[in-house]
Design a protein around this motif. Structure first.
Motif: not given
Lengths: 219, 193
Positions: A49-61
Motif C-alpha cells: 500500500v505504499t504507492n502513495t504517501a497518503e495510503n502509506a500514512l493511513a495504513m501506518g496509523f
C-alpha cells in the motif's frame, strides 16, 4: 540535603528522560529496532500500500491503532490467558480490533477504504503485531506495553511513509496528490508498479546497512 | 465478474496477478524459506494444500454468515478456520509422513500467519466467486506462490557462489531480485484473455 545541592555531574532533564527505561521502550521501536528496516517484519503492507504517501500514512496509523489496542488487552489479560492457547487468543484479540478499524475507516472515508482494499483486513496477519504481543505485551505490564506499541507503531508509520513518499514522488511526481515537479518531469512509472515497491524497500535497507557498516568501522 | 472463464481465473491467480510478486502476499515465507530449492518446493506444496482447504471452508462460512446476517464476523471466523486447518494439516502430516514433518519444521505452523492464505479467502469473497471458481482460484494462487518461491530459491542458490558486496547480502539482494522477477511477471499481463 545532598539532593538540594546542585551536583555538577547531575544529568539534565533530557538525558535522564533519554536514559529512563520507559523512554527506551518508546524510542527503540522508532530507530534501533525499527520494525521494517531493522527487524524486517510486516513486509506485506509495507510493499503493497505504499504507492502513495497518503495510503502509506493511513495504513501506518491503522496498524498502530491495532498494535496499541491489542498490546493493551494482551498485557492486561496476560495472567488470565492459559499458556497453551495464547497465540490463538492473541489472534482473536487482534482480529477483533482489525474489524473495528476496518469499519471505522469505511465510515471515515470510502475512497481510502477502497484504495487500501483487503489490506486493512490483512493487518490481522501482520507478523509485527503478533510478535509484539508475544514478545513484549505478554511479559510486561500495562504502561511499558503501551509505550512499546506506540514506539513500534511510530517506527512502522515512519518506514511506510518514507517508502510511500519516495514512490509517489518518483512515480507520480507528486506528494499527497500535489504536483511537485514541472510538467517536463518524466514519471518513473516503475516506482508505482509492484516492482517499484521491492526496489524502494531494497534501497532503504541498503542505506541502513551502509550506515551500520560505517558505524561499526568507526568504532 | 460472472463471466470469467475458469482458465482465466487460473492464469490470473498464478501468473498475471501472482500473489507474491503483484499483490505482495506471503512475503515473509518468500524471504524466509527461499534459501534452499528443496524446502521451497515442499513449502509451496503445503501452502497450496492449506489454500485449497481454507478456500473451501471460507466459501461455506461466507454463505453461512450471509444467511445469519453477521458479515462483521467474517475476519474472525476466517482466521480461526485457517488456524485450525493448519493445525489439522500439521497433525495429518506428522502421522502420515514423519520425514516430511521434520523437513518442514517450524514453517508448517507459520503458514497460519501467511497473509497469502487469508488474502485468498478475502479476495474470493470480494470477487463473489462460486464454489468451483474459488477452488480454481485457490489452486492457481497456490501454484503461483510455489512458482515464485521455487524461482527465487533457484536464483538464491546460484547467488551463494556470486561475489556480491557485503552490504547487499541477505535481504537487500533478495528484494532487488524479487523486483526484477516482478517486472518480468508483468510480461504475462493480457495472457489468458
Amino acid at each position: 540535603m545532598s539532593q538540594l545541592v546542585k551536583d555538577p555531574k547531575e544529568k539534565s532533564f533530557f538525558t535522564t528522560l533519554a536514559e529512563s527505561p520507559s523512554t527506551n521502550e518508546f524510542i527503540k521501536g522508532i530507530w534501533k529496532d525499527n520494525p521494517v528496516f531493522v527487524q524486517v517484519l510486516g513486509m506485506c503492507p509495507v510493499l503493497a500500500v505504499t504507492n502513495t504517501a497518503e495510503n502509506a500514512l493511513a495504513m501506518g496509523f491503522a496498524t498502530t491503532f491495532v498494535l496499541v489496542m491489542s498490546n493493551i488487552l494482551v498485557s492486561l489479560l496476560r495472567n488470565v490467558i492459559p499458556k497453551e492457547v495464547r497465540i490463538a487468543s492473541y489472534i482473536l484479540i487482534i482480529a477483533t480490533f482489525v474489524t473495528i478499524t476496518d469499519y471505522a475507516i469505511q465510515a471515515i472515508s470510502v475512497d481510502l477504504h477502497k484504495s487500501l482494499g483487503a489490506f486493512i483486513s490483512l493487518i490481522v496477519v501482520n507478523c509485527l503485531i503478533l510478535s509484539r504481543a508475544e514478545a513484549f505485551a505478554s511479559k510486561n505490564t500495562f504502561i511499558p506495553s503501551v509505550l512499546d506499541a506506540l514506539g513500534m507503531g511510530l517506527g512502522f508509520v515512519l518506514a511506510l511513509f518514507s517508502l510511500g513518499a519516495l514512490r509517489e514522488l518518483l512515480g507520480n511526481g507528486s506528494l499527497f496528490g500535489m504536483s511537485i515537479f514541472s510538467d517536463n518531469f518524466q514519471e518513473w512509472i516503475v516506482m508505482i508498479l509492484p516492482a517499484g515497491g521491492f526496489f524502494t524497500l531494497a534501497l532503504w535497507l541498503l542505506l541502513f546497512n551502509i550506515l551500520k557498516e560505517r558505524r561499526s568501522h568507526g568504532k | 465478474m460472472e463471466n470469467e472463464s475458469l482458465w482465466y481465473i487460473f492464469i490470473n491467480a498464478s501468473l498475471i496477478s501472482n500473489f507474491v510478486l503483484a499483490y505482495f502476499l506471503g512475503i515473509c515465507p518468500f524471504l524466509g524459506v527461499s534459501g534452499k530449492l528443496d524446502t521451497a518446493t515442499k513449502m509451496g506444496g503445503a501452502v497450496t494444500f492449506v489454500m485449497l482447504i481454507s478456500s473451501m471452508c471460507a466459501y461455506g462460512i461466507n454463505a453461512l454468515l450471509i444467511a445469519i446476517n453477521a458479515p462483521f464476523l467474517q475476519l474472525i471466523s476466517y482466521i480461526v478456520v485457517i488456524a485450525s486447518t493448519v493445525q489439522l494439516v500439521e497433525m495429518f502430516v506428522k502421522k502420515m509422513s514423519p520425514a516430511l514433518f521434520r523437513a518442514l519444521g517450524i514453517f508448517l505452523p507459520l503458514i497460519t500467519t501467511n497473509c497469502a492464505i487469508l488474502g485468498l479467502a478475502l479476495f474470493q469473497t470480494n470477487k463473489g466467486y462460486g464454489f468451483i471458481e474459488s477452488l480454481v482460484y485457490a489452486l492457481g494462487a497456490g501454484i503461483g506462490f510455489t512458482l515464485a518461491l521455487v524461482l527465487m530459491a533457484g536464483i538464491r542458490q546460484r547467488l551463494d557462489f556470486a561475489d556480491s558486496p557485503k552490504v547487499v547480502k541477505g535481504t537487500v539482494i533478495t528484494l532487488l531480485i524479487a523486483g526484477i522477477l516482478s517486472l518480468s511477471f508483468m510480461g504475462f499481463s493480457g495472457l489468458g484473455g
